[in-house]
Design a protein around this motif. Structure first.
Motif, mmCIF file in Angstrom:
data_model
loop_
_atom_site.group_PDB
_atom_site.id
_atom_site.type_symbol
_atom_site.label_atom_id
_atom_site.label_comp_id
_atom_site.label_asym_id
_atom_site.label_seq_id
_atom_site.Cartn_x
_atom_site.Cartn_y
_atom_site.Cartn_z
ATOM 1 N N HIS A 32 0.805 -1.169 -0.062
ATOM 2 C CA HIS A 32 -0.162 0.068 0.148
ATOM 3 C C HIS A 32 0.870 1.110 0.015
ATOM 4 O O HIS A 32 0.542 2.152 -0.615
ATOM 5 C CB HIS A 32 -0.750 0.147 1.402
ATOM 6 C CG HIS A 32 -2.273 -0.515 0.614
ATOM 7 N ND1 HIS A 32 -3.255 0.014 0.369
ATOM 8 C CD2 HIS A 32 -2.772 -1.882 1.159
ATOM 9 C CE1 HIS A 32 -4.309 -0.861 0.383
ATOM 10 N NE2 HIS A 32 -3.942 -1.984 0.786
ATOM 11 N N ILE A 33 2.038 1.278 0.851
ATOM 12 C CA ILE A 33 2.729 2.377 0.845
ATOM 13 C C ILE A 33 3.520 2.478 -0.454
ATOM 14 O O ILE A 33 3.505 3.819 -1.090
ATOM 15 C CB ILE A 33 4.050 2.107 1.954
ATOM 16 C CG1 ILE A 33 3.272 2.340 3.330
ATOM 17 C CG2 ILE A 33 5.117 3.146 1.738
ATOM 18 C CD1 ILE A 33 4.325 2.043 4.451
ATOM 19 N N GLU A 34 3.933 1.587 -1.398
ATOM 20 C CA GLU A 34 4.397 1.567 -2.573
ATOM 21 C C GLU A 34 3.599 2.363 -3.505
ATOM 22 O O GLU A 34 3.843 3.151 -4.355
ATOM 23 C CB GLU A 34 4.953 0.304 -2.940
ATOM 24 C CG GLU A 34 6.148 -0.339 -2.225
ATOM 25 C CD GLU A 34 7.420 0.524 -2.486
ATOM 26 O OE1 GLU A 34 7.751 1.233 -3.199
ATOM 27 O OE2 GLU A 34 8.110 0.497 -1.335
ATOM 28 N N ASN A 48 -12.967 7.817 10.594
ATOM 29 C CA ASN A 48 -12.162 9.116 11.093
ATOM 30 C C ASN A 48 -10.825 9.057 10.551
ATOM 31 O O ASN A 48 -10.624 10.264 10.177
ATOM 32 C CB ASN A 48 -12.358 9.481 12.495
ATOM 33 C CG ASN A 48 -13.529 9.478 13.361
ATOM 34 O OD1 ASN A 48 -14.425 9.785 12.766
ATOM 35 N ND2 ASN A 48 -13.720 8.886 14.492
ATOM 36 N N ALA A 49 -10.227 8.117 10.522
ATOM 37 C CA ALA A 49 -8.849 8.121 9.963
ATOM 38 C C ALA A 49 -9.017 8.362 8.410
ATOM 39 O O ALA A 49 -8.211 9.346 7.705
ATOM 40 C CB ALA A 49 -8.258 6.542 10.209
ATOM 41 N N ALA A 61 2.023 3.952 6.643
ATOM 42 C CA ALA A 61 0.917 3.556 6.067
ATOM 43 C C ALA A 61 0.013 4.676 5.825
ATOM 44 O O ALA A 61 -0.517 5.128 4.710
ATOM 45 C CB ALA A 61 0.299 2.455 6.044
ATOM 46 N N MET A 62 -0.028 5.366 7.036
ATOM 47 C CA MET A 62 -1.007 6.563 7.284
ATOM 48 C C MET A 62 -0.625 7.706 6.395
ATOM 49 O O MET A 62 -1.085 8.231 5.513
ATOM 50 C CB MET A 62 -1.360 6.862 8.446
ATOM 51 C CG MET A 62 -2.510 5.684 9.016
ATOM 52 S SD MET A 62 -2.909 6.143 10.982
ATOM 53 C CE MET A 62 -3.922 7.669 10.527
ATOM 54 N N VAL A 63 0.911 7.827 6.490
ATOM 55 C CA VAL A 63 1.430 9.247 5.965
ATOM 56 C C VAL A 63 1.247 8.990 4.674
ATOM 57 O O VAL A 63 1.207 10.043 3.700
ATOM 58 C CB VAL A 63 2.951 9.295 6.526
ATOM 59 C CG1 VAL A 63 3.762 10.185 5.605
ATOM 60 C CG2 VAL A 63 3.012 9.829 7.921
ATOM 61 N N ALA A 64 1.618 7.853 4.086
ATOM 62 C CA ALA A 64 1.722 7.421 2.685
ATOM 63 C C ALA A 64 0.440 7.843 1.901
ATOM 64 O O ALA A 64 0.163 8.128 0.896
ATOM 65 C CB ALA A 64 2.090 6.090 2.360
#
Length: 172
Positions: A13-15, A97-98, A122-125
């Motif tokens: 997911h990050i990629e 909410n996220a 993962a959230m930052v990405a």
């Protein structure tokens, strides 16, 4: 076994999110500030709101979202919190909410955590923030600016972030 699959999915997911990132509005001035925070590491949230005020923002323009390894049994009114259980084995986030926080186009998002953190990474990405600031040892692919500062010393953190926001003309 499931943890390994979840970690692998988070990396995928990050990629994916890194390749889809829009850099066109990276130089916008600061109007909205977001923080993603590891609760195990830091819990003085009022200091972060005060920092936003020092940058000339109103409290409503500063938002923070926290990560806790597991939700406490004690009832909490905090809605801006996510746990590792709210990430599916496919690496997707199941927290409304996220999702709203990540879809908000912050002018600056600060990852207030040490080193590499799979869930917060993962959230930052996935965040739609225009400019992202991280700290020592974080995954450099996720952030536009990495600062070497001791996050346990709030005054050092504040002065470094302010210094670079002025250099980048995000604040006066």
């Amino acid at each position: 076994m499931l943890k390994k699959v979840k970690r692998h999915s988070l990396k995928k997911h990050i990629e994916k999110n890194l390749t889809e990132r829009d850099f066109s509005k990276r130089n916008e001035p600061l109007k909205y500030l977001g923080f993603v925070v590891d609760e195990a590491f830091f819990d003085d949230f009022e200091m972060l709101y005060e920092f936003g005020k020092e940058l000339g923002l109103q409290r409503k323009d500063v938002k923070l979202f926290t990560f806790a390894e597991t939700r406490r049994k004690i009832p909490s009114l905090r809605q801006n919190q996510i746990t590792n259980k709210e990430f599916t084995w496919r690496g997707e986030i199941h927290n409304q909410n996220a999702q709203e926080f990540l879809d908000f186009p912050f002018d600056v998002l600060i990852g207030y955590y040490k080193g590499k953190h799979e869930f917060l990474g993962a959230m930052v990405a996935q965040s739609k923030a225009k400019f992202k600031i991280g700290f020592n040892g974080a995954d450099e692919r996720l952030f536009d600016l990495l600062l070497i500062v001791d996050l346990q010393k709030p005054e050092a953190f504040k002065s470094e972030v302010k210094k670079y926001l002025k250099i980048l003309k995000k604040i006066d």
